[in-house]
Design an enzyme around this catalytic site. Sequence first.
Site, PDB file in Angstrom:
ATOM      1  N   GLU A 121     -14.037   2.943   3.690  1.00 43.28           N
ATOM      2  CA  GLU A 121     -14.251   3.738   2.475  1.00 43.28           C
ATOM      3  C   GLU A 121     -15.726   4.067   2.292  1.00 43.28           C
ATOM      4  OE1 GLU A 121     -12.456   0.610   0.122  1.00 43.28           O
ATOM      5  OE2 GLU A 121     -10.981   2.029  -0.631  1.00 43.28           O
ATOM      6  N   ASN A 154      -1.591  -0.428   2.516  1.00 40.12           N
ATOM      7  CA  ASN A 154      -1.727  -1.500   1.538  1.00 40.12           C
ATOM      8  C   ASN A 154      -0.487  -2.380   1.461  1.00 40.12           C
ATOM      9  OD1 ASN A 154      -3.786  -2.658  -0.025  1.00 40.12           O
ATOM     10  ND2 ASN A 154      -4.436  -0.613  -0.663  1.00 40.12           N
ATOM     11  N   ASP A 204      -1.723  -1.119  -5.004  1.00 40.45           N
ATOM     12  CA  ASP A 204      -2.493  -1.857  -3.996  1.00 40.45           C
ATOM     13  C   ASP A 204      -1.589  -2.929  -3.366  1.00 40.45           C
ATOM     14  OD1 ASP A 204      -4.487  -3.181  -2.561  1.00 40.45           O
ATOM     15  OD2 ASP A 204      -6.026  -2.716  -4.012  1.00 40.45           O
TER      16      ASP A 204
HETATM   17  O1  LIG Z   1      -8.107  -3.844  -1.417  1.00 41.17           O
HETATM   18  C1  LIG Z   1      -7.756  -2.901  -0.687  1.00 41.17           C
HETATM   19  O2  LIG Z   1      -6.638  -2.767  -0.303  1.00 41.17           O
HETATM   20  C2  LIG Z   1      -8.795  -1.884  -0.256  1.00 41.17           C
HETATM   21  O3  LIG Z   1      -9.435  -2.363   0.873  1.00 41.17           O
HETATM   22  C3  LIG Z   1      -9.697  -1.614  -1.420  1.00 41.17           C
HETATM   23  O4  LIG Z   1     -10.850  -0.995  -1.081  1.00 41.17           O
HETATM   24  C4  LIG Z   1      -8.971  -0.929  -2.580  1.00 41.17           C
HETATM   25  O5  LIG Z   1      -7.858  -1.649  -2.922  1.00 41.17           O
HETATM   26  C5  LIG Z   1      -8.642   0.517  -2.400  1.00 41.17           C
HETATM   27  O6  LIG Z   1      -9.781   1.278  -2.493  1.00 41.17           O
HETATM   28  C6  LIG Z   1      -7.660   1.040  -3.401  1.00 41.17           C
HETATM   29  O7  LIG Z   1      -6.613   1.565  -2.751  1.00 41.17           O
HETATM   30 ZN   LIG Z   2      -5.074  -3.879  -0.866  1.00 39.51          ZN
END
Ligand SMILES: O=C(O)[C@H](O)[C@@H](O)[C@H](O)[C@H](O)CO
Ligand SMILES: [Zn+2]
Length: 299
Positions: A121, A154, A204
């Site tokens: 990111e 995720n 998430d």
């Molecule tokens: O924790 C995670 O899964 C990612 O690595 C994070 O950076 C944030 O959750 C993501 O930006 C939101 O989707």
């Molecule tokens: Zn995550």
Amino acid sequence: MSSIKIECVLPMNCCCGESPVWEETSSSLLFVDIPAQKVCRWDSLTKQVQQVTVDAPVSSVALRQSGGYVATVGTKFCALNWEDQSTVVLATTDKDKKNNRFNDGKVDPAGRYFAGTMAEETAPAVVERRQGSLYSLFPDHHVQQLFDQVDISNGLDWSLDHRIFYYIDSLSYSVDAFDYDLQTGQISNRRSVYKMEQEEQIPDGMCIDAEGKLWVACYNGGRVIRLDPETGKRLQTVKLPVDKTTSCCFGGKGYSEMYVTSARDGLDPESLSRQPEAGGIFKITGLGVKGICSNPYAG
Ligand SMILES: O=C(O)[C@H](O)[C@@H](O)[C@H](O)[C@H](O)CO
Ligand SMILES: [Zn+2]
């Protein structure tokens, strides 16, 4: 109705806490801090935290049947020896994508380690799109790519009868389901089972409870939500005192408590002063529902 209590059990100040996993044998919570490159183990009895620093961002950790742990480090599936703090690479993915790293991962009921990748990111939730893939590491250490074109791989988990695989690609704002073949580890028939509402923000991490309902941590939404994947309805919302709730798992005695990880990264000084516990580990009690134990990697 039992009354819900939320407490910050560990003021960790994680940059990005993730991947909570309950280890029953040690009454401990494992989790990672991704950018800090740390795997942590919090003993719920002594309240002590131990940590192991690895050589790249570590995005998930899981139990290993033969002892120790496995973790996703950079774009590698690794074995982690807690005693001597050493890691051994089991497999490498995304060799052609230098800007990628793994994100969330979890072990299926047959002992395969599933984890997905994403582009690094530039700011929270800001990535080059469709760079990631979902992979599974079989017990013999071979890796299978299940699909590509993922934005931010995720949360993931399996239904109680092991016939459905649930999956979140965060930027789709959807919780998806696939048919799952536990014998072969293959998935098919992707569909959405829940679309996020605006104030819930970004889906998430995720875990299933003992009634087959899904719990999703809402990044920027400061909450976990309980979903019925059969009806597509939200059953419950539990708000936390921090915005960047990243993932959740059940643990504690009889898996009756929920643990939630959180992040500090991306919060400005003003937000941080309003939520000083950001980056901490939270325990929720009184939910009135239990979880299930996590699966160990079989290789
Ligand atoms: O924790 C995670 O899964 C990612 O690595 C994070 O950076 C944030 O959750 C993501 O930006 C939101 O989707
Ligand atoms: Zn995550």
